[in-house]
Design an enzyme around this catalytic site. Structure first.
Site, PDB file in Angstrom:
ATOM      1  N   ARG A  56       0.831  -1.210   0.000  1.00 22.68           N
ATOM      2  CA  ARG A  56       0.000   0.000   0.000  1.00 22.68           C
ATOM      3  C   ARG A  56       0.863   1.257   0.000  1.00 22.68           C
ATOM      4  O   ARG A  56       0.451   2.312  -0.488  1.00 22.68           O
ATOM      5  CB  ARG A  56      -0.947  -0.003   1.216  1.00 22.68           C
ATOM      6  CG  ARG A  56      -1.811   1.254   1.306  1.00 22.68           C
ATOM      7  CD  ARG A  56      -2.972   1.070   2.261  1.00 22.68           C
ATOM      8  NE  ARG A  56      -2.557   0.664   3.592  1.00 22.68           N
ATOM      9  CZ  ARG A  56      -2.106   1.489   4.554  1.00 22.68           C
ATOM     10  NH1 ARG A  56      -2.012   2.801   4.319  1.00 22.68           N
ATOM     11  NH2 ARG A  56      -1.770   1.038   5.724  1.00 22.68           N
ATOM     12  N   TYR A 109     -17.179  12.124 -17.372  1.00 23.56           N
ATOM     13  CA  TYR A 109     -17.529  10.722 -17.162  1.00 23.56           C
ATOM     14  C   TYR A 109     -18.558  10.657 -16.029  1.00 23.56           C
ATOM     15  O   TYR A 109     -18.469  11.395 -15.038  1.00 23.56           O
ATOM     16  CB  TYR A 109     -16.272   9.921 -16.820  1.00 23.56           C
ATOM     17  CG  TYR A 109     -16.537   8.579 -16.210  1.00 23.56           C
ATOM     18  CD1 TYR A 109     -17.306   7.621 -16.884  1.00 23.56           C
ATOM     19  CD2 TYR A 109     -16.049   8.254 -14.950  1.00 23.56           C
ATOM     20  CE1 TYR A 109     -17.579   6.386 -16.317  1.00 23.56           C
ATOM     21  CE2 TYR A 109     -16.307   7.022 -14.375  1.00 23.56           C
ATOM     22  CZ  TYR A 109     -17.072   6.098 -15.064  1.00 23.56           C
ATOM     23  OH  TYR A 109     -17.337   4.884 -14.495  1.00 23.56           O
ATOM     24  N   ASP A 181      -8.077  15.364 -17.303  1.00 23.97           N
ATOM     25  CA  ASP A 181      -8.260  13.924 -17.506  1.00 23.97           C
ATOM     26  C   ASP A 181      -7.936  13.641 -18.965  1.00 23.97           C
ATOM     27  O   ASP A 181      -8.642  14.071 -19.873  1.00 23.97           O
ATOM     28  CB  ASP A 181      -9.705  13.541 -17.182  1.00 23.97           C
ATOM     29  CG  ASP A 181      -9.952  12.034 -17.296  1.00 23.97           C
ATOM     30  OD1 ASP A 181      -9.272  11.372 -18.106  1.00 23.97           O
ATOM     31  OD2 ASP A 181     -10.847  11.526 -16.599  1.00 23.97           O
ATOM     32  N   LYS A 206      -8.431   1.956 -19.456  1.00 23.41           N
ATOM     33  CA  LYS A 206      -8.853   2.169 -20.828  1.00 23.41           C
ATOM     34  C   LYS A 206      -7.685   1.908 -21.796  1.00 23.41           C
ATOM     35  O   LYS A 206      -7.200   0.795 -21.894  1.00 23.41           O
ATOM     36  CB  LYS A 206      -9.428   3.572 -20.978  1.00 23.41           C
ATOM     37  CG  LYS A 206     -10.437   3.972 -19.893  1.00 23.41           C
ATOM     38  CD  LYS A 206     -11.554   2.984 -19.680  1.00 23.41           C
ATOM     39  CE  LYS A 206     -12.726   3.523 -18.865  1.00 23.41           C
ATOM     40  NZ  LYS A 206     -12.508   3.705 -17.437  1.00 23.41           N
TER      41      LYS A 206
END
Length: 391
Positions: A56, A109, A181, A206
């Site tokens: 993490r 989005y 973005d 994507k």
């Protein structure tokens, strides 16, 4: 040596694994890293020594992805996340807290829109949604407590193109960070930092992953800012990337150049076909001269990408029929896959917008979004042709 973009995509940002000499970055599929002794553990936690403690907090495979995307975007450093939404949330939250205000373009989005309109207000952060095509719309919303400006370009789902350079100049005058973005374009087609943006975000799910088999996100920018987001927010929120997903994204990046070329070539052919079809009211593709921001797209993008949207004359019912009639195209959300994906934004990816908001922001009932894949363009067109006959 100064390499061109195709070479950068293949070679840039990576070196053989220092531990093993492996040419391809290995998957360090471990939660925990062992210390040589207590003194080393203490030094690592105190940041007096570089190394790994717990995935993490950092992992060699994840670090390789962060370096690679930062290199391709021309950024100083990158920070990978479990998803694009995790990247957006951590970045926004690092800049804006209770009582803050942010400005965003109104076409986003659906997940980002829900975050901005449902989640952030509960944390005391106010949002102004504007049409960022005009900087006047942004400027008139700037307040004393405004902390940032956020845009997508091209936008999801209707491919609006925003002039990054013009918006960034306005932001710099008002000392506001600009977040872009860049998911639709990828660093292969567009690098927002070169046009003055401060922070770039991707859903690596994507085009960066490119094969529809992984979820991830990444944020890149200045070293000090990225490290602050990591240490103060990302680690504590916990939306870290997984080593295996980082590996898949690194593998996807190796073929980004050839894929984006093919996606763009196919999308242009599909867009031209759709523009000529009698049942199509309007086509949204930055590569078409009919696109209202075609000139801006030509300036800031090296090609126009694989996303196409089109509005049917028959509205929502026609959209439903087309989606149900395709045979080659896959009825599914997401984008950037090798397959051509088709979906109905108003009822699927952008269901978080109300009907009123959809109409206001250009997400019409008859709008269809295509993620044009790597098949032969003629086959995609034939499939769309037979589906449109049933619209």
């Amino acid at each position: 040596m100064r390499y061109k973009m195709n070479t950068k995509v293949v070679h840039g940002g990576l070196k053989p694994d220092p531990a093993t000499g492996a040419h391809v970055p290995p998957i360090y599929q471990t939660s925990t890293f062992v210390f040589k002794n207590a003194e080393e553990g203490a030094a690592l936690f105190a940041k007096k020594k570089e190394g790994y403690i717990y995935t993490r907090l950092g992992n060699p495979t994840i670090s390789a992805l962060e370096r690679k995307v930062a290199y391709l975007e021309g950024a100083e450093e990158g920070l990978a996340f479990a998803s694009g939404m995790a990247a957006i949330f951590a970045t926004i939250f690092a800049l804006a807290s209770n009582g803050a205000h942010l400005i965003s373009d109104n076409t986003l989005y659906g997940g980002t829109f829900a975050l901005f309109t449902n989640v952030l207000p509960k944390l005391g952060i106010k949002i102004s949604l504007v049409d960022a095509i005009s900087t006047k719309n942004i400027e008139k919303e700037i307040q004393k407590n405004t902390k940032l400006v956020y845009i997508e370009t091209p936008t999801n789902p209707n491919l609006k193109v925003i002039d990054i350079g013009t918006v960034s100049r306005l932001c710099k005058r008002h000392r506001l960070p600009l977040i872009v973005d860049n998911t639709f374009a990828t660093p292969y087609l567009q690098r927002p930092l070169e046009w003055g943006a401060d922070i770039v975000i991707h859903s690596t799910t994507k085009y960066i992953g490119g094969h529809g088999d992984t979820i991830g996100g990444i944020m890149v920018g200045k070293k000090d800012f990225v490290e602050m987001v990591k240490n103060d927010y990302a680690i504590n929120i916990g939306g870290c990337a997984s080593p295996f997903n980082a590996f898949l994204n690194l593998r996807g990046l190796k073929t980004l150049a050839v894929r984006m070329k093919r996606h763009s070539e196919n999308a242009m052919q599909v867009a031209k076909f759709l523009e000529s079809h009698k049942k199509v009211k309007r086509v949204f593709y930055p590569g078409l001269t009919s696109h209202p921001q075609h000139t801006i797209a030509k300036k800031q993008m090296s090609d126009f990408g694989g996303m196409v949207a089109f509005e049917l004359t028959g509205g929502r019912e026609a959209g439903r029929r087309v989606c149900n009639s395709v045979k080659l195209c896959t009825l599914a959300v997401s984008l950037g896959d090798t397959d051509t994906l088709i979906e109905h934004p108003a009822s699927m990816t952008h269901y978080t917008y109300s009907e009123e908001e959809c109409l206001k922001f250009g997400i019409t009932p008859g709008l269809i979004r295509l993620s044009v894949g790597l098949e032969d363009a003629e086959d995609i067109i034939e499939d769309l042709k037979q589906a449109l006959e049933k619209a």
